[in-house]
Design a protein around this motif. Structure first.
Motif, PDB file in Angstrom:
ATOM      1  N   SER A   1       4.393   0.105   5.748  1.00 10.68           N
ATOM      2  CA  SER A   1       5.478   1.079   5.856  1.00 10.68           C
ATOM      3  C   SER A   1       6.093   1.330   4.486  1.00 10.68           C
ATOM      4  N   PRO A   2       6.645   2.530   4.240  1.00 10.94           N
ATOM      5  CA  PRO A   2       7.343   2.743   2.967  1.00 10.94           C
ATOM      6  C   PRO A   2       8.429   1.711   2.696  1.00 10.94           C
ATOM      7  N   ALA A   3       9.013   1.140   3.772  1.00  6.39           N
ATOM      8  CA  ALA A   3      10.065   0.139   3.600  1.00  6.39           C
ATOM      9  C   ALA A   3       9.572  -1.093   2.860  1.00  6.39           C
ATOM     10  N   LEU A   4       8.251  -1.258   2.786  1.00  7.10           N
ATOM     11  CA  LEU A   4       7.690  -2.382   2.047  1.00  7.10           C
ATOM     12  C   LEU A   4       8.188  -2.387   0.597  1.00  7.10           C
ATOM     13  N   ALA A   5       8.556  -1.223   0.106  1.00  4.65           N
ATOM     14  CA  ALA A   5       9.004  -1.115  -1.284  1.00  4.65           C
ATOM     15  C   ALA A   5      10.235  -1.963  -1.566  1.00  4.65           C
ATOM     16  N   VAL A   6      11.076  -2.183  -0.554  1.00  2.54           N
ATOM     17  CA  VAL A   6      12.332  -2.904  -0.775  1.00  2.54           C
ATOM     18  C   VAL A   6      12.392  -4.209   0.007  1.00  2.54           C
ATOM     19  N   GLU A   7      11.302  -4.562   0.679  1.00  4.35           N
ATOM     20  CA  GLU A   7      11.301  -5.782   1.486  1.00  4.35           C
ATOM     21  C   GLU A   7      10.910  -6.997   0.652  1.00  4.35           C
ATOM     22  N   ASP A   8      11.432  -8.131   1.076  1.00  4.42           N
ATOM     23  CA  ASP A   8      11.051  -9.426   0.505  1.00  4.42           C
ATOM     24  C   ASP A   8      10.444 -10.236   1.645  1.00  4.42           C
ATOM     25  N   ASN A   9       9.127 -10.301   1.694  1.00  3.59           N
ATOM     26  CA  ASN A   9       8.451 -11.045   2.746  1.00  3.59           C
ATOM     27  C   ASN A   9       7.175 -11.659   2.169  1.00  3.59           C
ATOM     28  N   ALA A  10       6.400 -12.299   3.029  1.00  8.43           N
ATOM     29  CA  ALA A  10       5.201 -12.991   2.541  1.00  8.43           C
ATOM     30  C   ALA A  10       4.239 -12.034   1.854  1.00  8.43           C
TER      31      ALA A  10
ATOM     32  N   LYS B   1       3.201  -9.497  -5.578  1.00  9.39           N
ATOM     33  CA  LYS B   1       3.751  -9.859  -6.882  1.00  9.39           C
ATOM     34  C   LYS B   1       2.878 -10.917  -7.559  1.00  9.39           C
ATOM     35  N   GLU B   2       2.481 -11.922  -6.789  1.00 14.12           N
ATOM     36  CA  GLU B   2       1.652 -12.986  -7.349  1.00 14.12           C
ATOM     37  C   GLU B   2       0.276 -12.467  -7.744  1.00 14.12           C
TER      38      GLU B   2
ATOM     39  N   LYS C   1     -11.356 -12.015   1.337  1.00 17.35           N
ATOM     40  CA  LYS C   1     -10.066 -11.675   1.944  1.00 17.35           C
ATOM     41  C   LYS C   1      -8.978 -12.489   1.263  1.00 17.35           C
ATOM     42  N   LEU C   2      -7.981 -11.786   0.733  1.00 16.78           N
ATOM     43  CA  LEU C   2      -6.894 -12.454   0.031  1.00 16.78           C
ATOM     44  C   LEU C   2      -5.651 -12.604   0.891  1.00 16.78           C
ATOM     45  N   PHE C   3      -5.480 -11.691   1.863  1.00 17.85           N
ATOM     46  CA  PHE C   3      -4.259 -11.735   2.680  1.00 17.85           C
ATOM     47  C   PHE C   3      -4.494 -10.962   3.969  1.00 17.85           C
ATOM     48  N   GLN C   4      -3.922 -11.473   5.060  1.00 17.97           N
ATOM     49  CA  GLN C   4      -3.924 -10.715   6.311  1.00 17.97           C
ATOM     50  C   GLN C   4      -2.715 -11.113   7.142  1.00 17.97           C
ATOM     51  N   ALA C   5      -1.960 -10.118   7.543  1.00 18.18           N
ATOM     52  CA  ALA C   5      -0.811 -10.321   8.417  1.00 18.18           C
ATOM     53  C   ALA C   5      -0.572  -9.009   9.163  1.00 18.18           C
ATOM     54  N   TYR C   6       0.432  -9.020  10.044  1.00 20.20           N
ATOM     55  CA  TYR C   6       0.721  -7.835  10.856  1.00 20.20           C
ATOM     56  C   TYR C   6       2.218  -7.620  10.964  1.00 20.20           C
ATOM     57  N   GLU C   7       2.593  -6.355  11.029  1.00 22.21           N
ATOM     58  CA  GLU C   7       3.954  -5.957  11.366  1.00 22.21           C
ATOM     59  C   GLU C   7       3.914  -5.155  12.647  1.00 22.21           C
ATOM     60  N   HIS C   8       4.935  -5.302  13.474  1.00 27.55           N
ATOM     61  CA  HIS C   8       5.072  -4.524  14.707  1.00 27.55           C
ATOM     62  C   HIS C   8       3.838  -4.637  15.607  1.00 27.55           C
ATOM     63  N   GLY C   9       3.188  -5.773  15.549  1.00 33.26           N
ATOM     64  CA  GLY C   9       2.084  -6.042  16.449  1.00 33.26           C
ATOM     65  C   GLY C   9       0.734  -5.506  16.013  1.00 33.26           C
ATOM     66  N   CYS C  10       0.731  -4.343  15.357  1.00 35.32           N
ATOM     67  CA  CYS C  10      -0.577  -3.736  15.065  1.00 35.32           C
ATOM     68  C   CYS C  10      -0.616  -2.927  13.774  1.00 35.32           C
ATOM     69  N   LEU C  11       0.322  -3.149  12.878  1.00 33.91           N
ATOM     70  CA  LEU C  11       0.232  -2.537  11.553  1.00 33.91           C
ATOM     71  C   LEU C  11      -0.283  -3.620  10.613  1.00 33.91           C
ATOM     72  N   SER C  12      -1.564  -3.553  10.277  1.00 36.44           N
ATOM     73  CA  SER C  12      -2.162  -4.653   9.519  1.00 36.44           C
ATOM     74  C   SER C  12      -1.836  -4.551   8.042  1.00 36.44           C
ATOM     75  N   LEU C  13      -1.562  -5.702   7.471  1.00 38.73           N
ATOM     76  CA  LEU C  13      -1.316  -5.831   6.039  1.00 38.73           C
ATOM     77  C   LEU C  13      -2.451  -6.674   5.478  1.00 38.73           C
ATOM     78  N   ASN C  14      -3.476  -6.011   4.977  1.00 44.24           N
ATOM     79  CA  ASN C  14      -4.664  -6.689   4.475  1.00 44.24           C
ATOM     80  C   ASN C  14      -4.813  -6.455   2.982  1.00 44.24           C
ATOM     81  N   CYS C  15      -5.384  -7.428   2.328  1.00 48.93           N
ATOM     82  CA  CYS C  15      -5.838  -7.215   0.958  1.00 48.93           C
ATOM     83  C   CYS C  15      -7.207  -7.862   0.818  1.00 48.93           C
ATOM     84  N   TRP C  16      -8.177  -7.057   0.402  1.00 48.44           N
ATOM     85  CA  TRP C  16      -9.532  -7.529   0.142  1.00 48.44           C
ATOM     86  C   TRP C  16      -9.872  -7.286  -1.321  1.00 48.44           C
ATOM     87  N   MET C  17     -10.546  -8.256  -1.912  1.00 50.11           N
ATOM     88  CA  MET C  17     -10.991  -8.133  -3.303  1.00 50.11           C
ATOM     89  C   MET C  17     -12.504  -8.007  -3.312  1.00 50.11           C
TER      90      MET C  17
END
Length: 260
Positions: free
Chosen positions: A12-21, A27-28, A240-256
């Motif tokens: 979500s665009p709100a990710l710009a101001v969120e502090d979460n995992a 950042k890391e 796969k570097l990261f995988q999580a979800y927001e709101h049940g089905c909005l995936s937050l993935n990072c693949w290298m």
């Protein structure tokens, strides 16, 4: 370490101001990757039948969303462009008979600046944005990424920005991921780990719960994956570097891709 290619979910665009995992991960990630000479982003929020490329020498943030807190509309990400890099990209496309249309004064859409704001908060690395084309086949999208693979040897970071599971109509007020969303992501992950292009290119027929995960109105969020993979075709490794979800089905993935 050769600069890898990445698929990064922009959420979500709100990710710009969120502090979460996930934002802490971004950042890391920016701090541990080799510092790139430039960043090229295939953005889900620039879907065009033409292969477009931004050629601005100085960027402004495009606030291409609505219904968010007022502070979101004051955020800037004043990264520079780089004429030498975008001219090289145009030449690479031309070498493969792909015409690129230069675009001025578009701005960086939120698929670009939301993730880069966390990865490279100083906004001091040149950024070039490229469009995606949801009408092309997965193989064509992959092949366009391949055309730019040499950029990685020039310390250019190539990112596909989108979301593997992106169905805004099925969002829920829950912290637990939906089983269908994880099943789809897990299937995609299995194909990525083995670089199974045959299966991936037929994901629309083969992947479980594909209609829920990649609805027809949001295909452009999935396809940056193919552009990023193509950029690492000469070094077929996926992690796969990261995988999580927001709101049940909005995936937050990072693949290298292309480096370990």
């Amino acid at each position: 370490m050769t600069v890898p290619a990445l698929f990064v979910a922009h959420g979500s665009p709100a990710l710009a101001v969120e502090d979460n995992a996930y934002t802490r991960f971004l950042k890391e990630l920016g701090s541990r990757l080799p510092r790139p000479r430039g960043i090229v982003v295939f953005s889900a929020h620039w879907d065009s039948p033409d292969q477009c490329i931004d050629v601005d020498e100085q960027h402004a943030a495009l606030h291409d969303f609505y219904g968010f807190p007022e502070e979101m509309y004051t955020i800037e990400y004043p990264a520079p462009g780089d004429p030498a890099i975008h001219n090289d990209i145009i030449d690479m496309f031309k070498l493969h008979n792909l015409s690129a249309r230069p675009v001025q004064n578009r701005g960086l859409d939120h698929g670009v600046w939301v993730i880069l704001r966390h990865m490279y908060p100083q906004a001091d690395i040149p950024v070039i944005t490229l469009s995606v084309d949801s009408r092309r086949s997965p193989k064509e999208q992959y092949d366009i990424g391949c055309m730019l693979s040499a950029l990685r040897e020039q310390d250019i970071l190539i990112i596909g920005s989108g979301g593997l599971v992106h169905n805004l109509r099925l969002l829920r007020n829950t912290e637990e991921p939906e089983s269908w969303a994880t099943a789809f992501d897990d299937w995609i992950g299995e194909q990525l780990q083995t670089w199974n292009l045959k299966q991936l290119f037929e994901y629309g027929k083969k992947a479980p719960f594909v209609k829920e995960a990649v609805p027809s109105y949001a295909v452009e969020h999935f396809i940056p994956l193919f552009y990023a993979m193509g950029a690492a075709d000469n070094d077929r490794k996926a992690q796969k570097l990261f995988q999580a979800y927001e709101h049940g089905c909005l995936s937050l993935n990072c693949w290298m891709f292309g480096a370990r």
